[in-house]
Design a protein around this motif. Sequence first.
Motif, PDB file in Angstrom:
ATOM      1  N   ARG A 203       0.730  -1.313   0.020  1.00  0.00           N
ATOM      2  CA  ARG A 203       0.289   0.134   0.142  1.00  0.00           C
ATOM      3  C   ARG A 203       0.904   1.327  -0.045  1.00  0.00           C
ATOM      4  O   ARG A 203       1.960   1.313   0.578  1.00  0.00           O
ATOM      5  CB  ARG A 203      -1.047   0.027   1.094  1.00  0.00           C
ATOM      6  N   PRO A 204       0.525   2.360  -0.651  1.00  0.00           N
ATOM      7  CA  PRO A 204       1.369   3.358  -0.743  1.00  0.00           C
ATOM      8  C   PRO A 204       1.294   4.172   0.695  1.00  0.00           C
ATOM      9  O   PRO A 204       0.357   4.302   1.463  1.00  0.00           O
ATOM     10  CB  PRO A 204       0.460   4.495  -1.739  1.00  0.00           C
ATOM     11  N   ALA A 205       2.713   4.951   0.893  1.00  0.00           N
ATOM     12  CA  ALA A 205       2.908   5.450   1.991  1.00  0.00           C
ATOM     13  C   ALA A 205       1.607   6.683   2.324  1.00  0.00           C
ATOM     14  O   ALA A 205       1.452   7.460   1.256  1.00  0.00           O
ATOM     15  CB  ALA A 205       4.124   6.053   2.362  1.00  0.00           C
ATOM     16  N   ALA A 216      -6.268   5.960   5.997  1.00  0.00           N
ATOM     17  CA  ALA A 216      -6.715   5.636   4.730  1.00  0.00           C
ATOM     18  C   ALA A 216      -6.918   3.917   4.545  1.00  0.00           C
ATOM     19  O   ALA A 216      -7.717   3.675   3.657  1.00  0.00           O
ATOM     20  CB  ALA A 216      -5.562   5.979   3.573  1.00  0.00           C
ATOM     21  N   LEU A 217      -6.099   3.352   5.240  1.00  0.00           N
ATOM     22  CA  LEU A 217      -6.337   1.932   5.271  1.00  0.00           C
ATOM     23  C   LEU A 217      -7.627   1.501   5.977  1.00  0.00           C
ATOM     24  O   LEU A 217      -8.386   0.579   5.314  1.00  0.00           O
ATOM     25  CB  LEU A 217      -5.051   1.316   6.255  1.00  0.00           C
ATOM     26  N   GLN A 218      -8.049   2.152   6.939  1.00  0.00           N
ATOM     27  CA  GLN A 218      -9.320   1.868   7.534  1.00  0.00           C
ATOM     28  C   GLN A 218     -10.376   2.175   6.578  1.00  0.00           C
ATOM     29  O   GLN A 218     -11.449   1.432   6.550  1.00  0.00           O
ATOM     30  CB  GLN A 218      -9.321   2.444   8.880  1.00  0.00           C
ATOM     31  N   THR A 219     -10.172   3.132   5.979  1.00  0.00           N
ATOM     32  CA  THR A 219     -11.373   3.714   4.892  1.00  0.00           C
ATOM     33  C   THR A 219     -11.431   2.767   3.760  1.00  0.00           C
ATOM     34  O   THR A 219     -12.570   2.300   3.314  1.00  0.00           O
ATOM     35  CB  THR A 219     -10.956   5.108   4.475  1.00  0.00           C
ATOM     36  N   VAL A 235     -17.936  -9.788   3.936  1.00  0.00           N
ATOM     37  CA  VAL A 235     -16.332  -8.978   3.754  1.00  0.00           C
ATOM     38  C   VAL A 235     -15.670  -9.468   2.492  1.00  0.00           C
ATOM     39  O   VAL A 235     -15.806 -10.822   2.206  1.00  0.00           O
ATOM     40  CB  VAL A 235     -15.575  -9.693   4.910  1.00  0.00           C
ATOM     41  N   ASP A 236     -15.286  -8.614   1.599  1.00  0.00           N
ATOM     42  CA  ASP A 236     -14.575  -8.913   0.440  1.00  0.00           C
ATOM     43  C   ASP A 236     -13.270  -9.894   0.871  1.00  0.00           C
ATOM     44  O   ASP A 236     -12.487  -9.645   1.941  1.00  0.00           O
ATOM     45  CB  ASP A 236     -13.908  -7.896  -0.093  1.00  0.00           C
ATOM     46  N   ARG A 237     -12.949 -10.956   0.104  1.00  0.00           N
ATOM     47  CA  ARG A 237     -11.804 -11.762   0.543  1.00  0.00           C
ATOM     48  C   ARG A 237     -10.520 -11.082   0.443  1.00  0.00           C
ATOM     49  O   ARG A 237      -9.593 -11.749   1.244  1.00  0.00           O
ATOM     50  CB  ARG A 237     -12.012 -13.028  -0.369  1.00  0.00           C
ATOM     51  N   ALA A 238     -10.261 -10.044  -0.423  1.00  0.00           N
ATOM     52  CA  ALA A 238      -9.259  -9.548  -0.472  1.00  0.00           C
ATOM     53  C   ALA A 238      -8.669  -8.643   0.536  1.00  0.00           C
ATOM     54  O   ALA A 238      -7.663  -8.367   1.120  1.00  0.00           O
ATOM     55  CB  ALA A 238      -9.093  -8.459  -1.596  1.00  0.00           C
ATOM     56  N   VAL A 239      -9.919  -8.329   1.457  1.00  0.00           N
ATOM     57  CA  VAL A 239      -9.468  -7.540   2.795  1.00  0.00           C
ATOM     58  C   VAL A 239      -8.925  -8.277   3.772  1.00  0.00           C
ATOM     59  O   VAL A 239      -8.108  -7.740   4.692  1.00  0.00           O
ATOM     60  CB  VAL A 239     -10.962  -6.990   3.192  1.00  0.00           C
ATOM     61  N   VAL A 240      -9.197  -9.771   3.746  1.00  0.00           N
ATOM     62  CA  VAL A 240      -8.728 -10.441   4.942  1.00  0.00           C
ATOM     63  C   VAL A 240      -7.137 -10.401   4.980  1.00  0.00           C
ATOM     64  O   VAL A 240      -6.583 -10.532   5.903  1.00  0.00           O
ATOM     65  CB  VAL A 240      -8.982 -12.038   4.758  1.00  0.00           C
ATOM     66  N   ASP A 241      -6.659 -10.632   3.607  1.00  0.00           N
ATOM     67  CA  ASP A 241      -4.937 -10.394   3.726  1.00  0.00           C
ATOM     68  C   ASP A 241      -4.560  -9.196   4.058  1.00  0.00           C
ATOM     69  O   ASP A 241      -3.496  -9.025   4.965  1.00  0.00           O
ATOM     70  CB  ASP A 241      -4.272 -10.622   2.178  1.00  0.00           C
ATOM     71  N   ASN A 246      -1.952  -6.089   8.696  1.00  0.00           N
ATOM     72  CA  ASN A 246      -1.523  -4.804   9.337  1.00  0.00           C
ATOM     73  C   ASN A 246      -2.494  -4.742  10.574  1.00  0.00           C
ATOM     74  O   ASN A 246      -3.297  -3.884  10.865  1.00  0.00           O
ATOM     75  CB  ASN A 246      -2.291  -3.675   8.419  1.00  0.00           C
ATOM     76  N   GLN A 247      -2.607  -6.033  11.217  1.00  0.00           N
ATOM     77  CA  GLN A 247      -3.480  -5.924  12.483  1.00  0.00           C
ATOM     78  C   GLN A 247      -2.963  -5.123  13.648  1.00  0.00           C
ATOM     79  O   GLN A 247      -3.781  -4.750  14.463  1.00  0.00           O
ATOM     80  CB  GLN A 247      -3.496  -7.620  12.865  1.00  0.00           C
ATOM     81  N   ALA A 248      -1.546  -4.866  13.515  1.00  0.00           N
ATOM     82  CA  ALA A 248      -1.120  -3.903  14.785  1.00  0.00           C
ATOM     83  C   ALA A 248      -1.777  -2.460  14.690  1.00  0.00           C
ATOM     84  O   ALA A 248      -2.315  -2.063  15.568  1.00  0.00           O
ATOM     85  CB  ALA A 248       0.316  -3.906  14.716  1.00  0.00           C
TER      86      ALA A 248
END
Length: 284
Positions: A203-205, A216-219, A235-241, A246-248
């Motif tokens: 993901r871009p900084a 931006a990641l949460q959005t 839930v979109d499957r691509a969101v799981v990865d 980025n769970q922290a």
Amino acid sequence: MAFDQLIQKYFAVPIAGLTVLVAYYQASGVSQLLGALLLAPPAASTGAKGPRTTAELTAQLGAPEESRRDRSGSAILSRNPFDSVTGPLDAKPLEDSLPTPTHQAPDLSDPLSASACEGINVLIVTESHDPLWSLAAIQGPGESAPKMRRIGDDVGGRQVAYIGYNPREATPSVWFEGGPQLCQAMLFRKGPPAAAAPTVSARPAAGPAAKGAPSALQTEIASKIQRVSDTEFNVDRAVVDKILENQAELMKSARIVPEQENGKVVGIRMFGIRPDSLLGKLGI
């Protein structure tokens, strides 16, 4: 004739036989003792036939005098034949033979201000009222994935000293010891990356977001979660990865504490969940 009548009639016969046998052995022993006393050679120093001393009788019978006088139990203590695991009972205490430790004990005067641990990342912290029940997902140097650790576990040559909450930094944290200084790995303040940590995030900084505003990641993740009902979500499957990578960052607003009843853990209690966070979007 009955058996008991036979015993009563001839009862004196075995008694007489045993009496004769005892008398024979007694007479034999007395005769041998008298023979040893009368046939012994006279003493070399004097020709008088006086009474013999205990030492002379002991030497004549062949038993060494020193062995009869030694009544100490040192041989039993040194061998300890009754317990092969413990070993000798007169051995030198272990603490006296251990070398004096030369390493310096870590400074515990201000653990909240401990420096960040190099190469150690903390991804999940589960704090319990009993420190021994606290858990943390920790990724140490050279590890490709985090592992669940407790107090006392080794991570890159350091031992987990405490798992809890740092009120000064407002973040769960894990403290480590194993050197001259105590260090900590905080959950929501990223320290130096682990040596072999995979860099798969593409993901871009993004620039720093305003305090309290969703990133931006949460959005991006929230846009791919659709609420069907109060208990159902798509839930979109691509969101799981992205959530796993980025769970922290996504879980930094929540604090997880085990819930106990009668001394047993029955679940977990979560605090600090905002509606615009990942858990809030999932209806928690």
